[in-house]
Design a protein around this motif. Structure first.
Motif, mmCIF file in Angstrom:
data_model
loop_
_atom_site.group_PDB
_atom_site.id
_atom_site.type_symbol
_atom_site.label_atom_id
_atom_site.label_comp_id
_atom_site.label_asym_id
_atom_site.label_seq_id
_atom_site.Cartn_x
_atom_site.Cartn_y
_atom_site.Cartn_z
ATOM 1 N N PHE A 173 4.922 10.531 1.283
ATOM 2 C CA PHE A 173 4.159 9.286 1.290
ATOM 3 C C PHE A 173 4.872 8.239 2.131
ATOM 4 O O PHE A 173 6.090 8.299 2.312
ATOM 5 N N ILE A 207 -0.744 -0.922 8.617
ATOM 6 C CA ILE A 207 -1.778 0.105 8.458
ATOM 7 C C ILE A 207 -2.262 0.526 9.846
ATOM 8 O O ILE A 207 -2.385 1.719 10.149
ATOM 9 N N LEU A 215 -3.288 4.719 9.744
ATOM 10 C CA LEU A 215 -3.682 5.294 8.450
ATOM 11 C C LEU A 215 -5.184 5.203 8.238
ATOM 12 O O LEU A 215 -5.826 4.239 8.661
ATOM 13 N N GLN A 249 -6.334 8.340 3.000
ATOM 14 C CA GLN A 249 -4.917 8.575 2.722
ATOM 15 C C GLN A 249 -4.346 7.644 1.652
ATOM 16 O O GLN A 249 -3.299 7.923 1.086
ATOM 17 N N PHE A 250 -5.009 6.524 1.392
ATOM 18 C CA PHE A 250 -4.468 5.528 0.476
ATOM 19 C C PHE A 250 -4.514 6.010 -0.963
ATOM 20 O O PHE A 250 -5.468 6.647 -1.389
ATOM 21 N N PHE A 269 0.850 -1.186 0.000
ATOM 22 C CA PHE A 269 0.000 0.000 0.000
ATOM 23 C C PHE A 269 0.885 1.235 0.000
ATOM 24 O O PHE A 269 2.041 1.205 0.405
ATOM 25 N N LYS A 270 0.275 2.322 -0.499
ATOM 26 C CA LYS A 270 0.926 3.626 -0.512
ATOM 27 C C LYS A 270 -0.082 4.607 0.059
ATOM 28 O O LYS A 270 -1.260 4.587 -0.318
ATOM 29 N N ALA A 271 0.373 5.485 0.971
ATOM 30 C CA ALA A 271 -0.520 6.468 1.574
ATOM 31 C C ALA A 271 0.151 7.834 1.593
ATOM 32 O O ALA A 271 1.346 7.946 1.872
ATOM 33 N N ARG A 272 -0.651 8.854 1.296
ATOM 34 C CA ARG A 272 -0.169 10.236 1.397
ATOM 35 C C ARG A 272 -0.165 10.593 2.884
ATOM 36 O O ARG A 272 -1.151 10.363 3.582
ATOM 37 N N GLU A 326 5.098 3.991 1.964
ATOM 38 C CA GLU A 326 4.766 2.832 1.138
ATOM 39 C C GLU A 326 5.287 1.603 1.864
ATOM 40 O O GLU A 326 6.419 1.602 2.357
ATOM 41 N N ALA A 353 -7.399 1.926 -4.226
ATOM 42 C CA ALA A 353 -6.846 2.463 -2.983
ATOM 43 C C ALA A 353 -6.752 1.337 -1.959
ATOM 44 O O ALA A 353 -7.507 0.368 -2.015
#
Length: 175
Positions: free
Chosen positions: A123, A148, A153, A157-158, A7-10, A125, A66
C-alpha cells in the motif's frame, strides 16, 4: 489533537511510486518494522505502535470512506518496552494486531508511507498533517489531490478501511 487529511491505496508498484516520489527529493526517515496492537474502545480506534523509528499510543477517529478523508488524531509518544501494552491489553482487550514494514518519507508537512502488511499486501499511504491549525483543511485536501495525481492512483485502489479492519474481515471470512 491534530488533523490529518489522508488516503491509503492498494498498489502493486510501490517501488515505482517510491521512485516517482524520489524525484521530489523527500526526506527519508527510514524503514520501520511496526507492530500496531489495536484495543477494544467504544469510540474511534486506539492502537499502540511499536517500531524501531516510531513508538506511540494513537487514538484516531475517521469515517470509513474510500479516497482522501479527514482524521482527528491524538498521539502520545511512549518508550519502547514499557508496560503500557500489558496495561492496555488487560484493561481493554486486544482487538487485532497489524504487522508491517513501512518506508517513511516527508515533504514539508506531508508524510508518505510505503507499506508491506503481513497477510494484506502493499500500500501507499499519504498523510497531510496540520499539527497546530496553521495550515487548514483546504490546503491539506489540495496536497492529497496533488499526490493522488502524481502517483496516478485510480478510485478502485483507495481503501476505506484501516489495516485492522481488513485483517479482521479476512479472519472472519476464513472461520
Amino acid at each position: 489533537m491534530h488533523i490529518n487529511y489522508e488516503f491509503k491505496a492498494r498498489v502493486d508498484n510501490s517501488a515505482q511510486l517510491e521512485a516517482v516520489l524520489s524525484s521530489l527529493s523527500p526526506v527519508f526517515a527510514g524503514e520501520d518494522r511496526q507492530v500496531d496492537t489495536y484495543f477494544n474502545v467504544p469510540n474511534g480506534r486506539l492502537k499502540l505502535r511499536e517500531g524501531n523509528i516510531e513508538n506511540a499510543l494513537i487514538h484516531y477517529e475517521r469515517i470509513n470512506t474510500a479516497g482522501a478523508k479527514q482524521s482527528n488524531v491524538l498521539l502520545y509518544q511512549h518508550q519502547p518496552g514499557s508496560t503500557l501494552k500489558k496495561l492496555l491489553a488487560a484493561s481493554l482487550g486486544v482487538k487485532t494486531i497489524v504487522d508491517k514494514k513501512r518506508k517513511i518519507y516527508f515533504i514539508e508537512n506531508v508524510k508518505f508511507h510505503f507499506d508491506t502488511v503481513e497477510s494484506l499486501g502493499t500500500f501507499v499511504e499519504v498523510e497531510a498533517i496540520d499539527n497546530d491549525g496553521t495550515i487548514g483543511l483546504e490546503k491539506l485536501k489540495l496536497q492529497c489531490d496533488q499526490y493522488i495525481a502524481l502517483f496516478g492512483l485510480q478510485a478502485s485502489q483507495f481503501m476505506a478501511e484501516s489495516y485492522s479492519d481488513l485483517l479482521l474481515a479476512k479472519k472472519s471470512s476464513t472461520t
